[in-house]
Design a protein around this motif. Structure first.
Motif, mmCIF file in Angstrom:
data_model
loop_
_atom_site.group_PDB
_atom_site.id
_atom_site.type_symbol
_atom_site.label_atom_id
_atom_site.label_comp_id
_atom_site.label_asym_id
_atom_site.label_seq_id
_atom_site.Cartn_x
_atom_site.Cartn_y
_atom_site.Cartn_z
ATOM 1 N N ILE A 34 0.874 -1.170 0.000
ATOM 2 C CA ILE A 34 0.000 0.000 0.000
ATOM 3 C C ILE A 34 0.911 1.220 0.000
ATOM 4 C CG2 ILE A 34 -1.696 1.324 1.340
ATOM 5 C CD1 ILE A 34 -2.910 -1.230 0.307
ATOM 6 N N SER A 35 0.597 2.221 -0.785
ATOM 7 C CA SER A 35 1.382 3.452 -0.831
ATOM 8 C C SER A 35 1.353 4.144 0.519
ATOM 9 C CB SER A 35 0.828 4.400 -1.899
ATOM 10 O OG SER A 35 0.948 3.820 -3.174
ATOM 11 N N ALA A 36 2.478 4.780 0.874
ATOM 12 C CA ALA A 36 2.580 5.442 2.170
ATOM 13 C C ALA A 36 3.517 6.649 2.078
ATOM 14 C CB ALA A 36 3.095 4.469 3.228
ATOM 15 N N VAL A 37 3.329 7.576 3.002
ATOM 16 C CA VAL A 37 4.241 8.708 3.179
ATOM 17 C C VAL A 37 4.600 8.734 4.645
ATOM 18 C CG1 VAL A 37 4.553 11.204 3.013
ATOM 19 C CG2 VAL A 37 3.169 10.013 1.306
ATOM 20 N N ARG A 38 5.895 8.884 4.940
ATOM 21 C CA ARG A 38 6.356 8.913 6.331
ATOM 22 C C ARG A 38 6.822 10.311 6.700
ATOM 23 N NH1 ARG A 38 11.112 7.681 9.896
ATOM 24 N NH2 ARG A 38 12.503 8.020 8.129
ATOM 25 N N LEU A 39 6.245 10.874 7.752
ATOM 26 C CA LEU A 39 6.726 12.110 8.356
ATOM 27 C C LEU A 39 7.764 11.726 9.398
ATOM 28 C CD1 LEU A 39 3.369 13.976 9.036
ATOM 29 C CD2 LEU A 39 5.225 14.822 7.596
ATOM 30 N N PHE A 40 8.905 12.427 9.419
ATOM 31 C CA PHE A 40 9.935 12.106 10.406
ATOM 32 C C PHE A 40 10.676 13.359 10.833
ATOM 33 C CE2 PHE A 40 11.907 11.755 6.273
ATOM 34 C CZ PHE A 40 13.164 12.320 6.435
ATOM 35 N N ASN A 41 11.381 13.266 11.953
ATOM 36 C CA ASN A 41 12.181 14.376 12.452
ATOM 37 C C ASN A 41 13.512 14.421 11.736
ATOM 38 O OD1 ASN A 41 10.700 13.612 15.446
ATOM 39 N ND2 ASN A 41 10.630 15.679 14.658
ATOM 40 N N GLY A 42 13.855 15.611 11.235
ATOM 41 C CA GLY A 42 15.153 15.837 10.620
ATOM 42 C C GLY A 42 16.069 16.501 11.630
ATOM 43 N N THR A 43 16.979 17.298 11.131
ATOM 44 C CA THR A 43 17.930 17.975 12.002
ATOM 45 C C THR A 43 17.312 19.200 12.661
ATOM 46 O OG1 THR A 43 18.757 19.253 10.131
ATOM 47 C CG2 THR A 43 19.898 17.194 10.628
ATOM 48 N N ALA A 44 17.816 19.546 13.833
ATOM 49 C CA ALA A 44 17.436 20.758 14.568
ATOM 50 C C ALA A 44 15.920 20.933 14.723
ATOM 51 C CB ALA A 44 18.057 21.980 13.902
ATOM 52 N N LYS B 215 6.162 2.716 0.911
ATOM 53 C CA LYS B 215 5.095 1.724 0.845
ATOM 54 C C LYS B 215 5.132 0.878 2.116
ATOM 55 C CE LYS B 215 8.169 -1.283 -1.789
ATOM 56 N NZ LYS B 215 8.414 -1.935 -3.093
ATOM 57 N N ILE B 216 4.019 0.208 2.373
ATOM 58 C CA ILE B 216 3.890 -0.695 3.509
ATOM 59 C C ILE B 216 3.355 -2.016 2.966
ATOM 60 C CG2 ILE B 216 2.668 -1.134 5.669
ATOM 61 C CD1 ILE B 216 2.642 1.908 6.118
ATOM 62 N N PRO B 217 3.965 -3.145 3.362
ATOM 63 C CA PRO B 217 3.490 -4.433 2.841
ATOM 64 C C PRO B 217 2.090 -4.776 3.357
ATOM 65 C CG PRO B 217 5.204 -4.754 4.502
ATOM 66 C CD PRO B 217 5.088 -3.282 4.277
ATOM 67 N N VAL B 218 1.310 -5.434 2.509
ATOM 68 C CA VAL B 218 -0.026 -5.871 2.916
ATOM 69 C C VAL B 218 0.077 -7.181 3.691
ATOM 70 C CG1 VAL B 218 -1.143 -4.701 0.975
ATOM 71 C CG2 VAL B 218 -0.516 -7.109 0.771
ATOM 72 N N LEU B 219 -0.964 -7.484 4.436
ATOM 73 C CA LEU B 219 -1.082 -8.722 5.195
ATOM 74 C C LEU B 219 0.059 -8.944 6.180
ATOM 75 C CD1 LEU B 219 -2.448 -11.087 2.394
ATOM 76 C CD2 LEU B 219 -3.740 -9.830 4.129
ATOM 77 N N LYS B 220 0.625 -7.846 6.672
ATOM 78 C CA LYS B 220 1.687 -7.899 7.665
ATOM 79 C C LYS B 220 1.050 -7.576 9.009
ATOM 80 C CE LYS B 220 6.250 -7.975 7.732
ATOM 81 N NZ LYS B 220 6.975 -9.159 7.403
ATOM 82 N N SER B 221 1.248 -8.418 10.000
ATOM 83 C CA SER B 221 0.697 -8.169 11.322
ATOM 84 C C SER B 221 1.497 -7.056 11.992
ATOM 85 C CB SER B 221 0.770 -9.445 12.151
ATOM 86 O OG SER B 221 0.064 -9.283 13.343
ATOM 87 N N MET B 222 0.805 -5.961 12.341
ATOM 88 C CA MET B 222 1.460 -4.785 12.904
ATOM 89 C C MET B 222 1.210 -4.732 14.402
ATOM 90 S SD MET B 222 1.817 -2.361 9.975
ATOM 91 C CE MET B 222 1.821 -2.883 8.285
ATOM 92 N N ASN B 223 2.202 -4.237 15.125
ATOM 93 C CA ASN B 223 2.129 -4.201 16.571
ATOM 94 C C ASN B 223 1.441 -2.918 17.037
ATOM 95 O OD1 ASN B 223 2.464 -4.879 19.215
ATOM 96 N ND2 ASN B 223 4.681 -5.044 19.134
ATOM 97 N N ALA C 92 8.137 -0.598 18.290
ATOM 98 C CA ALA C 92 7.716 -1.608 17.313
ATOM 99 C C ALA C 92 8.102 -1.175 15.898
ATOM 100 C CB ALA C 92 6.215 -1.835 17.399
ATOM 101 N N GLU C 93 8.279 -2.122 15.033
ATOM 102 C CA GLU C 93 8.596 -1.891 13.621
ATOM 103 C C GLU C 93 7.382 -1.282 12.918
ATOM 104 O OE1 GLU C 93 10.110 -1.566 10.068
ATOM 105 O OE2 GLU C 93 11.389 -2.441 11.614
ATOM 106 N N SER C 94 7.623 -0.301 12.043
ATOM 107 C CA SER C 94 6.517 0.306 11.281
ATOM 108 C C SER C 94 6.299 -0.383 9.938
ATOM 109 C CB SER C 94 6.798 1.787 11.028
ATOM 110 O OG SER C 94 7.840 1.933 10.069
ATOM 111 N N PHE C 95 7.303 -1.110 9.456
ATOM 112 C CA PHE C 95 7.281 -1.810 8.167
ATOM 113 C C PHE C 95 7.268 -0.874 6.961
ATOM 114 C CE2 PHE C 95 5.515 -4.807 11.259
ATOM 115 C CZ PHE C 95 6.440 -5.823 11.131
ATOM 116 N N PHE C 96 7.552 0.410 7.182
ATOM 117 C CA PHE C 96 7.629 1.374 6.091
ATOM 118 C C PHE C 96 8.883 1.086 5.262
ATOM 119 C CE2 PHE C 96 9.167 5.317 4.224
ATOM 120 C CZ PHE C 96 8.041 5.803 3.608
#
Length: 128
Positions: free
Chosen positions: A8-18, A27-35, A117-121
């Motif tokens: 499935i298409s995905a966009v990840r927001l994350f912290n950069g510098t400062a 993307k994120i895999p389908v049928l993956k059990s997420m925590n 936990a792993e995000s699988f992104f």
């Protein structure tokens, strides 16, 4: 975005510098059990959400209805709509902002990720 039926298409927001906020396309895999342990839905907007803010916790945000334009620290933007999962991991610093680009309501499902936990992104290309 990857249109394979295995992801499935995905966009990840994350912290950069400062204390900055940035994003990457992936993307994120389908049928993956997420925590995860809980979820909730929303179709309202709180006042604090209308300005720059960090994500309150690492979480998946699944848009059910609406098109939302997100903006990060350097002014770059991206569009989230049904079929694209937002992974919000910019939990520190200035954070991000967003506005509804189409329609009047953003219906979404919040699914917090259990701590450490792993995000699988899987990144597929950098935004730059």
């Amino acid at each position: 975005m990857d249109d394979s039926s295995e992801f499935i298409s995905a966009v990840r927001l994350f912290n950069g510098t400062a204390g900055s906020s940035s994003f990457e396309i992936g993307k994120i895999p389908v049928l993956k059990s997420m925590n995860t342990s809980t979820f909730w839905v929303s179709n309202t907007t709180e006042e604090w959400e209308k300005t720059d803010h960090p994500a309150p916790t690492r979480q998946y945000v699944v848009t059910l209805k609406g098109k939302i334009r997100f903006k990060v620290s350097d002014g770059s933007t991206f569009l989230i709509e049904p079929g694209i999962i937002l992974l919000a991991e910019d939990v520190e610093g200035k954070g991000h902002s967003w506005e509804i680009e189409e329609g009047d309501i953003w219906e979404r499902l919040y699914i917090p990720i259990v701590e450490n936990a792993e995000s699988f992104f899987i990144p597929v290309r950098n935004k730059r």
